[in-house]
Design a protein around this motif. Structure first.
Motif, PDB file in Angstrom:
ATOM      1  N   LEU A   1      -2.291  10.653   2.729  1.00  0.00           N
ATOM      2  CA  LEU A   1      -1.181   9.789   2.329  1.00  0.00           C
ATOM      3  C   LEU A   1      -0.595   9.100   3.550  1.00  0.00           C
ATOM      4  O   LEU A   1      -0.308   9.747   4.561  1.00  0.00           O
ATOM      5  N   LEU A   2      -0.411   7.787   3.465  1.00  0.00           N
ATOM      6  CA  LEU A   2       0.310   7.017   4.478  1.00  0.00           C
ATOM      7  C   LEU A   2       1.447   6.289   3.791  1.00  0.00           C
ATOM      8  O   LEU A   2       1.235   5.645   2.755  1.00  0.00           O
ATOM      9  N   ASP A   3       2.656   6.408   4.331  1.00  0.00           N
ATOM     10  CA  ASP A   3       3.776   5.709   3.701  1.00  0.00           C
ATOM     11  C   ASP A   3       3.760   4.231   4.070  1.00  0.00           C
ATOM     12  O   ASP A   3       2.896   3.764   4.836  1.00  0.00           O
ATOM     13  N   ALA A   4       4.712   3.461   3.525  1.00  0.00           N
ATOM     14  CA  ALA A   4       4.696   2.006   3.695  1.00  0.00           C
ATOM     15  C   ALA A   4       4.825   1.597   5.159  1.00  0.00           C
ATOM     16  O   ALA A   4       4.155   0.660   5.616  1.00  0.00           O
ATOM     17  N   LEU A   5       5.673   2.297   5.916  1.00  0.00           N
ATOM     18  CA  LEU A   5       5.853   1.949   7.323  1.00  0.00           C
ATOM     19  C   LEU A   5       4.576   2.212   8.114  1.00  0.00           C
ATOM     20  O   LEU A   5       4.200   1.420   8.988  1.00  0.00           O
ATOM     21  N   THR A   6       3.895   3.309   7.801  1.00  0.00           N
ATOM     22  CA  THR A   6       2.626   3.593   8.481  1.00  0.00           C
ATOM     23  C   THR A   6       1.584   2.534   8.145  1.00  0.00           C
ATOM     24  O   THR A   6       0.819   2.097   9.018  1.00  0.00           O
ATOM     25  N   MET A   7       1.526   2.112   6.886  1.00  0.00           N
ATOM     26  CA  MET A   7       0.575   1.065   6.506  1.00  0.00           C
ATOM     27  C   MET A   7       0.882  -0.251   7.218  1.00  0.00           C
ATOM     28  O   MET A   7      -0.030  -0.979   7.628  1.00  0.00           O
TER      29      MET A   7
ATOM     30  N   GLY B   1      -5.708  -5.773   6.207  1.00  0.00           N
ATOM     31  CA  GLY B   1      -4.863  -6.459   5.240  1.00  0.00           C
ATOM     32  C   GLY B   1      -4.477  -5.593   4.057  1.00  0.00           C
ATOM     33  O   GLY B   1      -4.350  -6.088   2.932  1.00  0.00           O
ATOM     34  N   TYR B   2      -4.282  -4.279   4.294  1.00  0.00           N
ATOM     35  CA  TYR B   2      -3.905  -3.384   3.208  1.00  0.00           C
ATOM     36  C   TYR B   2      -2.504  -3.706   2.701  1.00  0.00           C
ATOM     37  O   TYR B   2      -1.643  -4.198   3.461  1.00  0.00           O
TER      38      TYR B   2
ATOM     39  N   THR C   1       0.200   4.718   0.289  1.00  0.00           N
ATOM     40  CA  THR C   1      -1.237   4.546   0.027  1.00  0.00           C
ATOM     41  C   THR C   1      -1.989   5.862   0.218  1.00  0.00           C
ATOM     42  O   THR C   1      -1.711   6.616   1.157  1.00  0.00           O
ATOM     43  N   LEU C   2      -2.941   6.099  -0.685  1.00  0.00           N
ATOM     44  CA  LEU C   2      -3.852   7.225  -0.529  1.00  0.00           C
ATOM     45  C   LEU C   2      -5.188   6.746   0.023  1.00  0.00           C
ATOM     46  O   LEU C   2      -5.734   5.750  -0.454  1.00  0.00           O
ATOM     47  N   PHE C   3      -5.695   7.454   1.016  1.00  0.00           N
ATOM     48  CA  PHE C   3      -7.063   7.299   1.495  1.00  0.00           C
ATOM     49  C   PHE C   3      -7.843   8.488   0.932  1.00  0.00           C
ATOM     50  O   PHE C   3      -7.484   9.647   1.200  1.00  0.00           O
TER      51      PHE C   3
ATOM     52  N   CYS D   1      -6.063   3.361  -2.162  1.00  0.00           N
ATOM     53  CA  CYS D   1      -5.319   2.993  -3.361  1.00  0.00           C
ATOM     54  C   CYS D   1      -3.830   3.012  -3.076  1.00  0.00           C
ATOM     55  O   CYS D   1      -3.274   4.056  -2.727  1.00  0.00           O
ATOM     56  N   PRO D   2      -3.134   1.868  -3.213  1.00  0.00           N
ATOM     57  CA  PRO D   2      -1.685   1.830  -3.023  1.00  0.00           C
ATOM     58  C   PRO D   2      -0.946   2.287  -4.284  1.00  0.00           C
ATOM     59  O   PRO D   2      -1.486   2.216  -5.393  1.00  0.00           O
TER      60      PRO D   2
END
Length: 466
Positions: free
Chosen positions: A254-260, A270-271, A276-278, A227-228
């Motif tokens: 949690l992954l930040d925008a740069l990690t995504m 294509g996330y 984003t939460l996993f 979920c973003p």
């Protein structure tokens, strides 16, 4: 500090008598065992031995002790704070040939393995038993190495860390004794808790040769989601409200925008490239569905959109493969760079504050710095990408790391949530624990008076001695 003289020929002869041809002094083998996944400069040992039993480890320790030569344990080499570096030279004990699963007791939910068994190897062995070992640091580390660094990972919010899942150890001490720290009973009030003493000691107090582990039933149902969110703070707020609501979530990453962005490039996914939460839920079919609906409702309150659900095993595997490859993906953001990897952990109520202030620091640095972590237990990581030949990069990365640690300590957190101390976090230990460091040093001197077991790790120079 390193050795200024080569190993005595008498010691090499003694070691060959113990392990035969399972000893190497070749430059290539030594170089491989003198580095890990950290940014710290490699420090190769003088020799590497490959024991196959506790008895051989005991004999190796006795030989090294006679010659007062340091001993450094080595598992898979996946540590990130320099735990396997031979900072004082000496003999590296590589446990990868001690790879036997000694016993599985399904009725008692436990297993005993040799030090070199990896977590993936154990879970593959357990796949038909209905049980699994849940501690998942991402890398396929050895279980003794995971015990030595008190590892945790993505499942810690539900299943705990290695501290909670190690039932007992077999350890070779500096005196040459083989010590079994506990029986298989699920609880005991018999004497000092020696198991917990060696869990997290990073090989500075003894060499772990066998590990008894707590196993868990494979859940009846598992559901996962991505979920973003519009911001990191909104994602963290979702996790905090979920935990405080008593929803037994199994994983919350949690992954930040740069990690995504890095994950999409590396894994061809294509996330949405946003914080984003996993998420993952374990339990019964009805329980998992109820948990998932509750968390989705909380997420929507905080701006979470486009939930992508995965219930089939292959879908979940693909989802978590992307998460586990985040570190490798981040390294590819700027090919040729090395990573200064650091982590902290704070009380969950202070997590949003800690991350938000850290993001302000990141915004001011010219270096790429992906952020991700196990936010369900207040733990997150920075991957600072540096050119190791650029002194300015290294200085900037160390400053960023220092500010992060100081911030975490100010919020009553810790300088390392799961990476351990090694050489990278030694200087923060006294600030975090005060006089307790002197007690640690007293224990070290009592168990290893000659400072032969993994010297230069954990204890700051003012306390280490030896």
């Amino acid at each position: 500090m390193g050795r200024s003289t080569p190993l005595p020929d008498d010691l090499l002869d003694d070691l060959r008598a113990i392990v035969s041809n399972r000893l190497s002094t070749s430059a290539a083998v030594r170089a491989h065992h003198g580095k890990d996944e950290s940014y710290h400069a490699p420090r190769p040992p003088d020799a590497v031995v490959f024991p196959e039993s506790t008895e051989e480890v005991q004999a190796i320790v006795a030989a090294c002790r006679r010659h007062r030569v340091p001993i450094v344990p080595f598992g898979a080499g996946t540590s990130v704070e320099g735990q396997v570096l031979a900072t004082h030279g000496g003999v590296c004990v590589d446990f990868t040939r001690m790879d036997r699963i000694l016993a599985v007791h399904p009725e008692d939910l436990d297993a005993t393995v040799q030090a070199g068994v990896t977590r993936e190897q154990l879970n593959d062995h357990l796949r038909h038993t209905g049980l699994f070992f849940p501690i998942d640091p991402g890398a396929n580390a050895t279980l003794a190495g995971m015990a030595s660094t008190r590892a945790s990972g993505t499942n810690a919010v539900r299943y705990g860390t290695m501290r909670e899942n190690v039932l007992g150890l077999t350890v070779v001490t500096a005196s040459g004794r083989v010590v079994r720290t506990a029986r298989r009973a699920r609880k005991s009030a018999a004497g000092y808790d020696l198991t917990r003493l060696f869990v997290g000691a990073e090989g500075t107090l003894g060499l772990i040769t066998e590990v008894s582990l707590r196993l868990h039933p494979v859940p009846e149902a598992i559901s996962a989601a991505v979920c973003p969110f519009p911001s990191v703070s909104s994602a963290v707020a979702t996790v905090i409200q979920t935990i405080q609501s008593g929803i037994p979530i199994a994983r919350s990453e949690l992954l930040d925008a740069l990690t995504m962005q890095a994950v999409n490039r590396y894994a061809k996914t294509g996330y949405r490239e946003a914080p984003t939460l996993f998420l993952e839920f374990h339990g019964t079919e009805a329980g998992v569905a109820e948990q998932a609906r509750a968390v989705e409702a909380i997420a929507r309150e905080h701006g979470g959109v486009d939930f992508q659900w995965a219930t089939r095993p292959e879908e979940r595997s693909r989802l978590w493969k992307a998460r586990h490859e985040a570190y490798l993906a981040c390294l590819q953001l700027v090919p040729g760079r090395r990573a200064l990897v650091t982590d902290v952990c704070v009380p969950i109520s202070r997590l949003a504050e800690c991350i938000e202030t850290t993001l302000e620091d990141i915004a001011r640095t010219p270096l790429p710095v992906p952020l991700f972590g196990h936010v369900g237990d207040g733990n997150f990581h920075l991957i600072v990408l540096v050119d190791p030949q650029d002194s300015g990069h290294l200085r900037e990365a160390r400053t960023l790391n220092h500010r992060l640690v100081e911030r975490a300590l100010a919020l009553d957190g810790t300088c390392t949530g799961e990476h351990g101390v090694g050489v990278g976090k030694r200087d923060y230990l006294r600030e975090e624990l005060g006089d307790a460091v002197d007690l640690m040093a007293a224990i070290k001197r009592a168990l290893d008076p000659d400072n032969l077991f993994n010297p230069g790790k954990i204890l700051p120079e003012d306390a280490a001695g030896g």
